[in-house]
Design an enzyme around this catalytic site. Sequence first.
Site, PDB file in Angstrom:
ATOM      1  N   TYR A  66      -0.817  -0.451   9.995  1.00  0.00           N
ATOM      2  CA  TYR A  66      -1.013  -0.834   8.595  1.00  0.00           C
ATOM      3  C   TYR A  66       0.181  -0.421   7.734  1.00  0.00           C
ATOM      4  O   TYR A  66       0.673  -1.189   6.899  1.00  0.00           O
ATOM      5  CB  TYR A  66      -2.299  -0.180   8.102  1.00  0.00           C
ATOM      6  N   LYS A  97       2.663  -2.901   5.663  1.00  0.00           N
ATOM      7  CA  LYS A  97       2.716  -2.829   4.207  1.00  0.00           C
ATOM      8  C   LYS A  97       4.106  -2.505   3.684  1.00  0.00           C
ATOM      9  O   LYS A  97       4.516  -3.004   2.625  1.00  0.00           O
ATOM     10  CB  LYS A  97       1.694  -1.817   3.691  1.00  0.00           C
ATOM     11  N   SER A 154       0.842  -1.198   0.000  1.00  0.00           N
ATOM     12  CA  SER A 154       0.000   0.000   0.000  1.00  0.00           C
ATOM     13  C   SER A 154       0.871   1.239   0.000  1.00  0.00           C
ATOM     14  O   SER A 154       1.962   1.253   0.589  1.00  0.00           O
ATOM     15  CB  SER A 154      -0.903   0.023   1.232  1.00  0.00           C
TER      16      SER A 154
END
Length: 306
Positions: free
Chosen positions: A167, A171, A154
């Site tokens: 997150y 990622k 991401s």
Amino acid sequence: MDPNTPLDGRVVLVTGAGGGIGRALARAAAAAGAAVVVNDIGATLDGRRETSDAAADVVAAIAAAGGRAVASGEDVSDPDGAAAMVARATDAFGRLDAVINNAGILRDGFFHKMSFADFDAVIRVHLYGTFNVSRAAAEVMRAQGAGSLIHMTSTSGLVGNLAQANYSAAKLGIAALSKSMALDLARWNIRSNCIAPFAWSRMTSSIKTETPEQEARVARLREMTPEKIAPLALHLASEAGAEVTGQIFAVRNNEIFLMSQPRPLRSVHRGEGWRIDTVASHAMPALRASFVPLDVSADVFGWDPV
């Protein structure tokens, strides 16, 4: 190779395939001729278990369209679960040619308010999940002498985003893990690549819309369907993608980007070595023009998708 079925005879495992991008990838892989293992545990967006037939529903849709698929309900964060889903592929179809590591959860929050449990849960699904499934698949692929590992990263990690420390860390970790896998597994013709997808799905539906800028961003995301990710992912899974490894791509509607990877930007040198005061008076002023700004993904991808 039939251009309409470039994955004919191949077996693809897609994690987190009960909805969103994973579901679109699983259905597209089947339409391209692959036999598909549809993995999904049936959980809420934040990873808490719920009763769900999401994987079975996708399998039924693939079968109704004339494709071949089996469901897997194992948890990617559990090494035994990862081994079981790989065994599901080989038991049902005799081999495993590609893995798409797509499973993920969100527990967003500002870093100074984030609990260990929320940090740990996201790391376990995204980063540990990518390791677990790829590690189990690597044994099968090494025996076959070929394979493709495709991981969803991401721009939250590659560039940055507010209130997503867990997150983002996971990622960006996946990008580094992918490069290591590409290096370590090249001798067996196993390739490893990342895709940072822009698409409207359950994972992006939690984006806040409290400001006009956030509302505009969400409006742009709604235009980008999960199906837009499939052509690149399936190319990487196909024989035609056999020479591509160690790369990071992004897909945004009709755009495909090759993303940069960390390399030196600028250097400074003092023959006598550095002191604290000369770092302040020489190094920092010389390097400052090349500092990376404190931006977020929306700053870097600030134009409307085309």
